[in-house]
Design a protein around this motif. Structure first.
Motif, PDB file in Angstrom:
ATOM      1  N   MET A  31       7.542   1.809 -23.133  1.00 55.89           N
ATOM      2  CA  MET A  31       7.019   2.821 -22.209  1.00 55.89           C
ATOM      3  C   MET A  31       6.267   2.136 -21.070  1.00 55.89           C
ATOM      4  O   MET A  31       5.458   1.244 -21.303  1.00 55.89           O
ATOM      5  N   THR A  32       6.551   2.560 -19.838  1.00 51.92           N
ATOM      6  CA  THR A  32       5.848   2.001 -18.690  1.00 51.92           C
ATOM      7  C   THR A  32       4.407   2.487 -18.676  1.00 51.92           C
ATOM      8  O   THR A  32       4.130   3.671 -18.863  1.00 51.92           O
ATOM      9  N   LEU A  33       3.473   1.586 -18.460  1.00 57.15           N
ATOM     10  CA  LEU A  33       2.069   1.944 -18.434  1.00 57.15           C
ATOM     11  C   LEU A  33       1.734   2.686 -17.144  1.00 57.15           C
ATOM     12  O   LEU A  33       2.368   2.487 -16.104  1.00 57.15           O
ATOM     13  N   LEU A  34       0.708   3.535 -17.220  1.00 57.94           N
ATOM     14  CA  LEU A  34       0.302   4.299 -16.043  1.00 57.94           C
ATOM     15  C   LEU A  34      -0.103   3.380 -14.896  1.00 57.94           C
ATOM     16  O   LEU A  34       0.190   3.665 -13.729  1.00 57.94           O
ATOM     17  N   ASP A  35      -0.794   2.284 -15.216  1.00 56.81           N
ATOM     18  CA  ASP A  35      -1.186   1.335 -14.173  1.00 56.81           C
ATOM     19  C   ASP A  35       0.042   0.792 -13.450  1.00 56.81           C
ATOM     20  O   ASP A  35       0.059   0.684 -12.219  1.00 56.81           O
ATOM     21  N   GLU A  36       1.059   0.430 -14.217  1.00 49.18           N
ATOM     22  CA  GLU A  36       2.264  -0.135 -13.613  1.00 49.18           C
ATOM     23  C   GLU A  36       2.982   0.896 -12.749  1.00 49.18           C
ATOM     24  O   GLU A  36       3.472   0.580 -11.657  1.00 49.18           O
ATOM     25  N   GLN A  37       3.055   2.135 -13.231  1.00 51.66           N
ATOM     26  CA  GLN A  37       3.684   3.197 -12.447  1.00 51.66           C
ATOM     27  C   GLN A  37       2.941   3.417 -11.135  1.00 51.66           C
ATOM     28  O   GLN A  37       3.554   3.527 -10.064  1.00 51.66           O
ATOM     29  N   ARG A  38       1.622   3.507 -11.232  1.00 48.33           N
ATOM     30  CA  ARG A  38       0.820   3.751 -10.035  1.00 48.33           C
ATOM     31  C   ARG A  38       0.945   2.598  -9.045  1.00 48.33           C
ATOM     32  O   ARG A  38       1.146   2.810  -7.842  1.00 48.33           O
ATOM     33  N   GLN A  39       0.826   1.384  -9.531  1.00 45.40           N
ATOM     34  CA  GLN A  39       0.879   0.232  -8.640  1.00 45.40           C
ATOM     35  C   GLN A  39       2.239   0.113  -7.961  1.00 45.40           C
ATOM     36  O   GLN A  39       2.317  -0.180  -6.761  1.00 45.40           O
ATOM     37  N   ALA A  40       3.305   0.365  -8.711  1.00 47.53           N
ATOM     38  CA  ALA A  40       4.641   0.310  -8.114  1.00 47.53           C
ATOM     39  C   ALA A  40       4.791   1.371  -7.032  1.00 47.53           C
ATOM     40  O   ALA A  40       5.354   1.112  -5.951  1.00 47.53           O
ATOM     41  N   ALA A  41       4.288   2.574  -7.301  1.00 45.93           N
ATOM     42  CA  ALA A  41       4.380   3.651  -6.314  1.00 45.93           C
ATOM     43  C   ALA A  41       3.555   3.334  -5.069  1.00 45.93           C
ATOM     44  O   ALA A  41       4.002   3.583  -3.932  1.00 45.93           O
ATOM     45  N   GLN A  42       2.370   2.771  -5.261  1.00 50.05           N
ATOM     46  CA  GLN A  42       1.523   2.448  -4.112  1.00 50.05           C
ATOM     47  C   GLN A  42       2.138   1.342  -3.265  1.00 50.05           C
ATOM     48  O   GLN A  42       2.124   1.410  -2.026  1.00 50.05           O
ATOM     49  N   LEU A  43       2.651   0.321  -3.903  1.00 45.10           N
ATOM     50  CA  LEU A  43       3.277  -0.768  -3.154  1.00 45.10           C
ATOM     51  C   LEU A  43       4.513  -0.275  -2.409  1.00 45.10           C
ATOM     52  O   LEU A  43       4.768  -0.684  -1.267  1.00 45.10           O
ATOM     53  N   ALA A  44       5.278   0.614  -3.043  1.00 43.73           N
ATOM     54  CA  ALA A  44       6.464   1.160  -2.384  1.00 43.73           C
ATOM     55  C   ALA A  44       6.071   1.990  -1.167  1.00 43.73           C
ATOM     56  O   ALA A  44       6.710   1.904  -0.105  1.00 43.73           O
ATOM     57  N   PHE A  45       5.021   2.788  -1.298  1.00 41.69           N
ATOM     58  CA  PHE A  45       4.572   3.592  -0.161  1.00 41.69           C
ATOM     59  C   PHE A  45       4.077   2.688   0.961  1.00 41.69           C
ATOM     60  O   PHE A  45       4.395   2.904   2.138  1.00 41.69           O
ATOM     61  N   GLY A  83      -6.874  -3.535  -5.691  1.00 39.12           N
ATOM     62  CA  GLY A  83      -7.734  -3.819  -4.550  1.00 39.12           C
ATOM     63  C   GLY A  83      -6.981  -3.755  -3.236  1.00 39.12           C
ATOM     64  O   GLY A  83      -7.467  -3.198  -2.243  1.00 39.12           O
ATOM     65  N   GLN A  84      -5.766  -4.301  -3.219  1.00 37.06           N
ATOM     66  CA  GLN A  84      -4.983  -4.324  -1.991  1.00 37.06           C
ATOM     67  C   GLN A  84      -4.518  -2.932  -1.571  1.00 37.06           C
ATOM     68  O   GLN A  84      -4.248  -2.696  -0.391  1.00 37.06           O
ATOM     69  N   THR A  85      -4.412  -2.012  -2.516  1.00 34.07           N
ATOM     70  CA  THR A  85      -3.954  -0.652  -2.193  1.00 34.07           C
ATOM     71  C   THR A  85      -5.078   0.377  -2.282  1.00 34.07           C
ATOM     72  O   THR A  85      -4.824   1.582  -2.280  1.00 34.07           O
ATOM     73  N   SER A  86      -6.318  -0.081  -2.344  1.00 33.68           N
ATOM     74  CA  SER A  86      -7.429   0.853  -2.557  1.00 33.68           C
ATOM     75  C   SER A  86      -7.636   1.795  -1.372  1.00 33.68           C
ATOM     76  O   SER A  86      -8.035   2.954  -1.559  1.00 33.68           O
ATOM     77  N   PHE A  87      -7.365   1.337  -0.150  1.00 33.88           N
ATOM     78  CA  PHE A  87      -7.558   2.238   0.989  1.00 33.88           C
ATOM     79  C   PHE A  87      -6.512   3.348   0.969  1.00 33.88           C
ATOM     80  O   PHE A  87      -6.831   4.520   1.224  1.00 33.88           O
ATOM     81  N   LEU A  88      -5.273   3.009   0.660  1.00 32.20           N
ATOM     82  CA  LEU A  88      -4.248   4.037   0.501  1.00 32.20           C
ATOM     83  C   LEU A  88      -4.660   5.024  -0.579  1.00 32.20           C
ATOM     84  O   LEU A  88      -4.562   6.251  -0.398  1.00 32.20           O
ATOM     85  N   ASN A  89      -5.131   4.510  -1.692  1.00 33.05           N
ATOM     86  CA  ASN A  89      -5.537   5.387  -2.788  1.00 33.05           C
ATOM     87  C   ASN A  89      -6.675   6.307  -2.356  1.00 33.05           C
ATOM     88  O   ASN A  89      -6.702   7.491  -2.708  1.00 33.05           O
ATOM     89  N   GLU A  90      -7.602   5.774  -1.567  1.00 31.46           N
ATOM     90  CA  GLU A  90      -8.715   6.618  -1.123  1.00 31.46           C
ATOM     91  C   GLU A  90      -8.229   7.755  -0.229  1.00 31.46           C
ATOM     92  O   GLU A  90      -8.674   8.900  -0.367  1.00 31.46           O
ATOM     93  N   VAL A  91      -7.310   7.475   0.683  1.00 32.88           N
ATOM     94  CA  VAL A  91      -6.796   8.545   1.535  1.00 32.88           C
ATOM     95  C   VAL A  91      -6.085   9.599   0.683  1.00 32.88           C
ATOM     96  O   VAL A  91      -6.224  10.811   0.915  1.00 32.88           O
ATOM     97  N   GLN A  92      -5.345   9.167  -0.321  1.00 31.39           N
ATOM     98  CA  GLN A  92      -4.691  10.119  -1.224  1.00 31.39           C
ATOM     99  C   GLN A  92      -5.718  11.001  -1.936  1.00 31.39           C
ATOM    100  O   GLN A  92      -5.548  12.216  -2.047  1.00 31.39           O
TER     101      GLN A  92
END
Length: 366
Positions: A1-15, A83-92
């Motif tokens: 099963m894919t971990l939630l962290d991995e799913q989130r990080q993959a989605a953020q990097l793709a965006f 850390g590298q995607t934290s600003f994107l996450n904050e806007v979301q």
């Protein structure tokens, strides 16, 4: 099963790689022309705060009031994907929070308003929050903190970084204003956004506050006034957290939460009740160990250590030597299988890593 962290990080990097943008609010509500704000030209900057690891803050005067302009750094100083995607996450999360405010305008006064945010421009504009860091963790500030964190949890938003630098108080209302590490999860089926969501029971709102903020306050109290003072402050926090958790448990039960989630919350509350009926020292040692150990790990993974990181490591070393019996059941991540000597050696190695990853002077881990 894919971990939630991995799913989130993959989605953020793709965006981030897609070129798509995310905006919150209306630029027409800004008191400056958008090109001038984006370029930082002609602004009446009253204060510049450069301590954040993912963004800088400007206090700007315009239209007879003060505004907070948050600008993303070209490269975040926390050297991992989150850390590298934290600003994107904050806007979301700002988009999520504004939706909550529209749905229930009177409920979310503890969360900062967003006037306008633009991910690709690296800008978030909010009203400037009067006040400053929390001066005293008393019944009001603790109660408001737990109320806000538990309300977010109930909405499926798990705030990981309840650190001192992300909390402001004006003497009447405590406010949360940074959401770079606030992630989605399902509160009816999951504990948090770690692992699979249902396999990391260690993490919850009160733990996040204690790990990222309050345990450092308790450590300072221990060092300056002794353990009895720290223990009294610890009890005060638990007395504020318990009713907030009881309300949280009742709310999620009414919405049909799983037995696993309800049992998890029941166990937390029961443990606190037992401790509050006694001296609470055993719980204090166990939860202080948990918080210092977790924050040490977090700083090491982000390569963003501070003198407080070293103080936490020193506390762990001293406590492992002085209270080995009290720590039975408190150790985790396989460290419970280590001999006392091996645990000491392991902690010394972690402390040496923390020395190597010390941030430059004036940088804050926020």
């Amino acid at each position: 099963m894919t971990l939630l962290d991995e799913q989130r990080q993959a989605a953020q990097l793709a965006f981030a790689a897609s070129g798509a943008d995310l905006r919150v609010g209306d630029p027409a509500a800004l008191p400056w022309p958008w090109p001038a704000l984006r370029a930082g030209q002609g602004l009446q900057v009253r204060q510049h705060i450069d301590s954040g690891l993912s963004a800088t803050i400007e206090c700007v005067e315009a239209a007879g009031r003060l505004w907070c302009v948050k600008r993303a750094r070209p490269q975040a100083r926390v050297r991992n994907v989150d850390g590298q995607t934290s600003f994107l996450n904050e806007v979301q999360r700002r988009a999520d929070i504004e939706a909550l405010k529209r749905r229930d305008p009177g409920r979310w006064g503890a969360l900062v308003d967003t006037v306008y945010a633009d991910y690709r421009a690296g800008l978030i504009v909010s009203p400037w929050i009067a006040g400053g860091a929390v001066r005293e963790w008393d019944a009001r500030t603790l109660g408001q903190l737990f109320e806000a964190a538990c309300a977010l949890w109930l909405e499926g938003l798990f705030e990981w970084d309840l650190c001192a630098g992300n909390l402001l108080d004006d003497g009447r209302q405590l406010r949360l204003f940074d959401f770079g590490y606030c992630y989605r999860f399902d509160p009816l089926r999951q504990f948090n956004s770690a692992g699979r969501g249902d396999d990391q029971p260690l993490f919850h709102p009160a733990e996040r506050f204690e790990t990222r903020c309050y345990s450092a306050c308790l450590l300072q109290l221990e060092q300056s006034q002794g353990q009895p003072a720290a223990l009294a402050a610890f009890r005060r926090a638990k007395e504020a957290a318990l009713p907030a958790y009881e309300r949280m448990r009742a709310a999620v039960a009414a919405r049909g939460a799983s037995a696993a989630v309800l049992d998890w919350l029941d166990a937390i509350c029961a443990r606190w009740r037992v401790a509050l009926r006694g001296e609470a020292e055993a719980l204090y040692l166990a939860e202080a160990w948990r918080s210092h150990r977790l924050d040490l790990d977090d700083d090491l993974r982000g390569q963003s250590c501070t003198p407080t990181t070293l103080a936490r490591a020193d506390w762990l070393l001293a406590t492992a030597q002085a209270h080995p019996a009290a720590l039975r059941g408190a150790l985790f991540w396989g460290e419970q299988a280590l001999s006392p000597a091996a645990l000491q050696a392991h902690l010394r190695a972690l402390r040496a890593e923390a020395e190597r990853f010390q941030l430059g002077q004036g940088q804050a881990r926020t």
